[in-house]
Scaffold this motif. Structure first.
Motif, PDB file in Angstrom:
ATOM      1  N   LYS A  41       4.915 162.987  33.800  1.00 28.78           N
ATOM      2  CA  LYS A  41       4.896 163.729  35.061  1.00 28.78           C
ATOM      3  C   LYS A  41       5.707 162.968  36.095  1.00 28.78           C
ATOM      4  N   SER A  42       6.283 163.720  37.058  1.00 29.60           N
ATOM      5  CA  SER A  42       7.054 163.087  38.126  1.00 29.60           C
ATOM      6  C   SER A  42       6.257 163.142  39.420  1.00 29.60           C
ATOM      7  N   TYR A  43       6.130 162.002  40.062  1.00 29.26           N
ATOM      8  CA  TYR A  43       5.404 161.949  41.330  1.00 29.26           C
ATOM      9  C   TYR A  43       6.330 161.422  42.420  1.00 29.26           C
ATOM     10  N   PRO A  44       6.397 162.123  43.556  1.00 25.96           N
ATOM     11  CA  PRO A  44       7.136 161.533  44.672  1.00 25.96           C
ATOM     12  C   PRO A  44       6.377 160.318  45.224  1.00 25.96           C
ATOM     13  N   VAL A  45       7.136 159.288  45.558  1.00 28.33           N
ATOM     14  CA  VAL A  45       6.532 158.088  46.143  1.00 28.33           C
ATOM     15  C   VAL A  45       7.177 157.860  47.508  1.00 28.33           C
ATOM     16  N   VAL A  46       6.353 157.718  48.532  1.00 36.32           N
ATOM     17  CA  VAL A  46       6.871 157.430  49.870  1.00 36.32           C
ATOM     18  C   VAL A  46       6.444 156.015  50.241  1.00 36.32           C
ATOM     19  N   VAL A  47       7.436 155.155  50.464  1.00 32.85           N
ATOM     20  CA  VAL A  47       7.141 153.770  50.825  1.00 32.85           C
ATOM     21  C   VAL A  47       7.394 153.587  52.311  1.00 32.85           C
ATOM     22  N   THR A  48       6.401 153.108  53.026  1.00 28.56           N
ATOM     23  CA  THR A  48       6.562 152.815  54.454  1.00 28.56           C
ATOM     24  C   THR A  48       6.493 151.302  54.636  1.00 28.56           C
ATOM     25  N   TYR A  49       7.527 150.749  55.248  1.00 31.32           N
ATOM     26  CA  TYR A  49       7.568 149.295  55.449  1.00 31.32           C
ATOM     27  C   TYR A  49       6.944 148.930  56.781  1.00 31.32           C
ATOM     28  N   LYS A  50       6.038 147.960  56.713  1.00 30.89           N
ATOM     29  CA  LYS A  50       5.310 147.538  57.915  1.00 30.89           C
ATOM     30  C   LYS A  50       5.206 146.025  57.932  1.00 30.89           C
ATOM     31  N   ARG A  51       4.741 145.498  59.051  1.00 28.56           N
ATOM     32  CA  ARG A  51       4.486 144.054  59.130  1.00 28.56           C
ATOM     33  C   ARG A  51       3.107 143.776  58.568  1.00 28.56           C
ATOM     34  N   ILE A  52       2.987 143.857  57.254  1.00 30.09           N
ATOM     35  CA  ILE A  52       1.707 143.563  56.606  1.00 30.09           C
ATOM     36  C   ILE A  52       1.946 142.600  55.456  1.00 30.09           C
ATOM     37  N   ARG A  53       0.875 141.993  54.989  1.00 26.82           N
ATOM     38  CA  ARG A  53       0.987 141.026  53.911  1.00 26.82           C
ATOM     39  C   ARG A  53       0.833 141.685  52.544  1.00 26.82           C
ATOM     40  N   ASN A  54      -0.219 142.515  52.418  1.00 24.43           N
ATOM     41  CA  ASN A  54      -0.523 143.103  51.114  1.00 24.43           C
ATOM     42  C   ASN A  54       0.104 144.480  50.971  1.00 24.43           C
ATOM     43  N   THR A  55       0.420 144.833  49.765  1.00 24.20           N
ATOM     44  CA  THR A  55       0.948 146.167  49.494  1.00 24.20           C
ATOM     45  C   THR A  55      -0.236 147.102  49.238  1.00 24.20           C
ATOM     46  N   ILE A  56      -0.239 148.252  49.921  1.00 20.67           N
ATOM     47  CA  ILE A  56      -1.353 149.188  49.789  1.00 20.67           C
ATOM     48  C   ILE A  56      -0.860 150.457  49.085  1.00 20.67           C
ATOM     49  N   TYR A  57      -1.567 150.844  48.045  1.00 19.56           N
ATOM     50  CA  TYR A  57      -1.205 152.034  47.273  1.00 19.56           C
ATOM     51  C   TYR A  57      -2.241 153.124  47.493  1.00 19.56           C
TER      52      TYR A  57
ATOM     53  N   SER B  40       5.177 145.310  52.885  1.00 22.68           N
ATOM     54  CA  SER B  40       5.928 144.450  53.802  1.00 22.68           C
ATOM     55  C   SER B  40       7.422 144.633  53.518  1.00 22.68           C
ATOM     56  N   TYR B  41       8.261 144.184  54.438  1.00 27.48           N
ATOM     57  CA  TYR B  41       9.710 144.362  54.305  1.00 27.48           C
ATOM     58  C   TYR B  41      10.299 143.559  53.148  1.00 27.48           C
ATOM     59  N   PHE B  42       9.525 142.590  52.658  1.00 28.29           N
ATOM     60  CA  PHE B  42      10.096 141.672  51.674  1.00 28.29           C
ATOM     61  C   PHE B  42       9.838 142.071  50.227  1.00 28.29           C
ATOM     62  N   VAL B  43       9.068 143.142  50.039  1.00 21.54           N
ATOM     63  CA  VAL B  43       8.744 143.564  48.673  1.00 21.54           C
ATOM     64  C   VAL B  43       9.860 144.482  48.159  1.00 21.54           C
ATOM     65  N   THR B  44      10.333 144.227  46.952  1.00 18.96           N
ATOM     66  CA  THR B  44      11.422 145.045  46.401  1.00 18.96           C
ATOM     67  C   THR B  44      10.866 146.326  45.768  1.00 18.96           C
ATOM     68  N   LEU B  45      11.739 147.328  45.610  1.00 20.79           N
ATOM     69  CA  LEU B  45      11.318 148.580  44.965  1.00 20.79           C
ATOM     70  C   LEU B  45      10.853 148.306  43.528  1.00 20.79           C
ATOM     71  N   HIS B  46      11.492 147.331  42.900  1.00 16.87           N
ATOM     72  CA  HIS B  46      11.101 146.960  41.541  1.00 16.87           C
ATOM     73  C   HIS B  46       9.646 146.470  41.512  1.00 16.87           C
ATOM     74  N   GLN B  47       9.281 145.653  42.480  1.00 13.25           N
ATOM     75  CA  GLN B  47       7.897 145.170  42.553  1.00 13.25           C
ATOM     76  C   GLN B  47       6.928 146.314  42.834  1.00 13.25           C
ATOM     77  N   ILE B  48       7.357 147.246  43.684  1.00 14.77           N
ATOM     78  CA  ILE B  48       6.492 148.393  43.991  1.00 14.77           C
ATOM     79  C   ILE B  48       6.271 149.252  42.746  1.00 14.77           C
ATOM     80  N   LYS B  49       7.344 149.433  41.961  1.00 16.72           N
ATOM     81  CA  LYS B  49       7.205 150.208  40.716  1.00 16.72           C
ATOM     82  C   LYS B  49       6.247 149.520  39.751  1.00 16.72           C
ATOM     83  N   ASN B  50       6.344 148.210  39.673  1.00 14.71           N
ATOM     84  CA  ASN B  50       5.397 147.471  38.816  1.00 14.71           C
ATOM     85  C   ASN B  50       3.964 147.669  39.299  1.00 14.71           C
TER      86      ASN B  50
END
Ligand SMILES: [Zn+2]
Length: 213
Positions: free
Chosen positions: A12-28, A40-50
């Motif tokens: 299945k295909s899911y749209p993913v919307v990533v919003t960059y903020k001044r935060i430490r943890n990535t929230i899904y 956070s601004y420093f996380v790469t799309l590759h890391q988000i996909k993982n």
């Protein structure tokens, strides 16, 4: 800053919307067929996909976590000032709505939304030349906003889309009614959709991203 991409998971295909903020943890988060990631601004799309690979099963299982609350109380794209202790909402046309708590209010907003969807579906049936009116049902659905069953001549809509503006809701109605003529999502299908809803792409994107206006 926002970025979006499509995440493939279990065919299945899911749209993913990533919003960059001044935060430490990535929230899904997951809602209505899309993933929302705050990062956070420093996380790469590759890391988000993982991260999605890791969290998707749990998020999909538990579904909506964004419950109706004072912060996201909207009706047809208008923010409502509400309280969990109940109150009265007065609309610009002079009518008012009394509620005892947020649960009661949510039920009443759903009712207003049901009425709107039925009326608007009838209107577009008339415009599109559909003679036999569709049976209309409202259901809790997790991955789709609507569906059209030719076999039972019925349309199902997600039961809590009262947040969205009339234009956005109409784009969903036109989509489902266009399936009366074309079953799949081919060019012929979209030719009909665009004829009755020229802003379809914009409105549909808002629906998927839960942008209410
Ligand atoms: Zn469709």
């Amino acid at each position: 800053m926002q970025k979006s991409f499509i995440f493939e998971y279990q065919n299945k295909s899911y749209p993913v919307v990533v919003t960059y903020k001044r935060i430490r943890n990535t929230i899904y988060k997951y809602r209505d067929g899309a993933f929302y990631v705050s990062s956070s601004y420093f996380v790469t799309l590759h890391q988000i996909k993982n991260g999605l690979e890791k969290f998707a099963p749990k998020l999909l299982k538990h579904g909506d976590s964004n419950k109706f609350s004072e912060d996201n109380a909207y009706l047809f794209g208008h923010k409502l000032e509400v309280s969990n202790n109940g109150g009265v909402i007065t609309f610009t046309d002079g009518t008012s709505l009394k509620y005892i708590d947020l649960e009661d209010l949510e039920d009443k907003l759903k009712q207003i939304y049901f009425d709107y969807m039925i009326k608007s579906t009838r209107y577009y049936e008339y415009l599109m030349g559909i003679k036999e009116p569709y049976k209309i049902k409202f259901k809790k659905m997790n991955t789709r906003f609507g569906s059209n069953s030719q076999r039972t001549h019925s349309i199902q809509y997600m039961d809590d889309l009262f947040y969205f503006s009339g234009d956005i809701l109409n784009s969903l109605i036109v989509h489902e009614l266009a399936h009366h003529f074309v079953f799949n999502h081919s060019k012929a299908f979209y030719d009909i959709v665009y004829k009755y809803c020229p802003n379809y792409n914009k409105d549909n994107k808002k629906l998927k991203r839960r942008q209410f206006i």
